[in-house]
Design an enzyme around this catalytic site. Structure first.
Site, PDB file in Angstrom:
ATOM      1  N   GLY A 144      67.005  20.732 -10.297  1.00  0.00           N
ATOM      2  CA  GLY A 144      66.215  19.603  -9.809  1.00  0.00           C
ATOM      3  C   GLY A 144      67.005  18.561  -9.040  1.00  0.00           C
ATOM      4  O   GLY A 144      66.590  17.406  -8.969  1.00  0.00           O
ATOM      5  N   SER A 145      68.129  18.967  -8.410  1.00  0.00           N
ATOM      6  CA  SER A 145      68.859  17.954  -7.634  1.00  0.00           C
ATOM      7  C   SER A 145      68.046  17.537  -6.406  1.00  0.00           C
ATOM      8  O   SER A 145      68.058  16.364  -6.006  1.00  0.00           O
ATOM      9  CB  SER A 145      70.250  18.454  -7.229  1.00  0.00           C
ATOM     10  OG  SER A 145      70.151  19.444  -6.246  1.00  0.00           O
ATOM     11  N   HIS A 163      65.093  26.060   1.850  1.00  0.00           N
ATOM     12  CA  HIS A 163      65.747  27.349   1.586  1.00  0.00           C
ATOM     13  C   HIS A 163      67.222  27.246   1.993  1.00  0.00           C
ATOM     14  O   HIS A 163      67.528  26.726   3.075  1.00  0.00           O
ATOM     15  CB  HIS A 163      65.044  28.456   2.376  1.00  0.00           C
ATOM     16  CG  HIS A 163      65.603  29.806   2.096  1.00  0.00           C
ATOM     17  ND1 HIS A 163      65.330  30.499   0.930  1.00  0.00           N
ATOM     18  CD2 HIS A 163      66.456  30.583   2.792  1.00  0.00           C
ATOM     19  CE1 HIS A 163      65.980  31.650   0.945  1.00  0.00           C
ATOM     20  NE2 HIS A 163      66.678  31.726   2.064  1.00  0.00           N
TER      21      HIS A 163
HETATM   22  C1  GRF Z   1      68.541  24.864  -3.634  1.00  0.00           C
HETATM   23  O1  GRF Z   1      69.676  25.426  -3.040  1.00  0.00           O
HETATM   24  C2  GRF Z   1      67.291  25.298  -2.913  1.00  0.00           C
HETATM   25  O2  GRF Z   1      67.466  25.426  -1.541  1.00  0.00           O
HETATM   26  C3  GRF Z   1      67.064  26.649  -3.522  1.00  0.00           C
HETATM   27  O3  GRF Z   1      67.372  26.480  -4.881  1.00  0.00           O
HETATM   28  C4  GRF Z   1      68.322  25.430  -5.030  1.00  0.00           C
HETATM   29  C5  GRF Z   1      67.712  24.452  -5.965  1.00  0.00           C
HETATM   30  O4  GRF Z   1      68.568  23.405  -6.294  1.00  0.00           O
HETATM   31  N1  GRF Z   1      65.739  27.128  -3.232  1.00  0.00           N
HETATM   32  P1  GRF Z   1      68.044  22.158  -7.120  1.00  0.00           P
HETATM   33  O5  GRF Z   1      67.242  22.694  -8.306  1.00  0.00           O
HETATM   34  O6  GRF Z   1      67.208  21.316  -6.225  1.00  0.00           O
HETATM   35  O7  GRF Z   1      69.288  21.464  -7.575  1.00  0.00           O
END
Ligand code: GRF
Length: 194
Positions: A20-21, A114
């Site tokens: 969830g960053s 993505h």
């Molecule tokens: C990110 O790299 C996003 O592009 C991919 O999954 C990752 C999720 O990261 N689909 P976070 O959960 O938002 O930290």
């Protein structure tokens, strides 16, 4: 540009599965005056997702659906989103694939981020594949969600250099930093004139 006072911001749901960053970053962005979105809901398919902590921290409603009975769950989510007058969905590390029917219900109103330079490296394990193929560049893409995976119209991309000593982990980290820049920028690009 009209002033965004909260009442005319887009009521947004963020879908997550993990850390969830991006969610945290979008929440912080949504609190800025210039932000065109207000985050009303967090939808998650994983009880253990670290990102769920931001629901308590920022007092945002959360709902967990396991997508075990995909169509049934999607229909319940759709009702829930409509009940909450959700106008925009941002997928942020959401690991389930939404059905055509779901997408049709929010046509042109679902965005995704993505971690590759689409149309290259759709799907999973992007960083591993990028490194295996000795790519000089990778990056990230914000795009509309349509019925085929990672294929909707591109809104913004950011390129990142792949170094010889990069690992999937180091590359993921570098790209994530850029994700945090282009997701808010994409929202500004699309909705700054609300
Ligand atoms: C990110 O790299 C996003 O592009 C991919 O999954 C990752 C999720 O990261 N689909 P976070 O959960 O938002 O930290």
């Amino acid at each position: 540009m009209k002033k965004l006072d909260g009442s005319n911001k887009l009521r947004t749901a963020i879908f997550i599965s993990g850390n969830g960053s991006n969610l945290k970053n979008l929440i912080k962005f949504s609190l800025l005056k210039k932000s065109p979105i207000k985050i009303e809901l967090i939808i998650c398919n994983n009880l253990k997702a670290k990102g769920l902590r931001y629901s308590e921290k920022y007092k945002i409603k959360k709902k967990i659906f396991f997508f075990k009975r995909k169509i049934t769950d999607e229909n319940i989510i759709l009702k829930y989103l409509k009940k909450n007058n959700i106008q925009l969905i941002c997928l942020a590390g959401f690991m389930k694939i939404l059905s055509k029917n779901f997408i049709k219900n929010f046509k042109g109103k679902i965005l995704n981020i993505h971690p590759s330079l689409l149309p290259k490296y759709k799907g999973l394990n992007t960083h591993e594949r990028v490194i295996e193929n000795n790519e000089k560049f990778s990056g990230c893409t914000v795009h509309y969600v349509n019925a085929s995976l990672d294929s909707g119209k591109i809104i913004l991309q950011k390129r990142v250099r792949v170094r010889k000593n990069d690992t999937p982990k180091s590359l993921a980290k570098k790209i994530l930093k850029q994700e945090h820049l282009i997701y808010p920028r994409s929202l500004l690009k699309l909705f700054a004139n609300l």
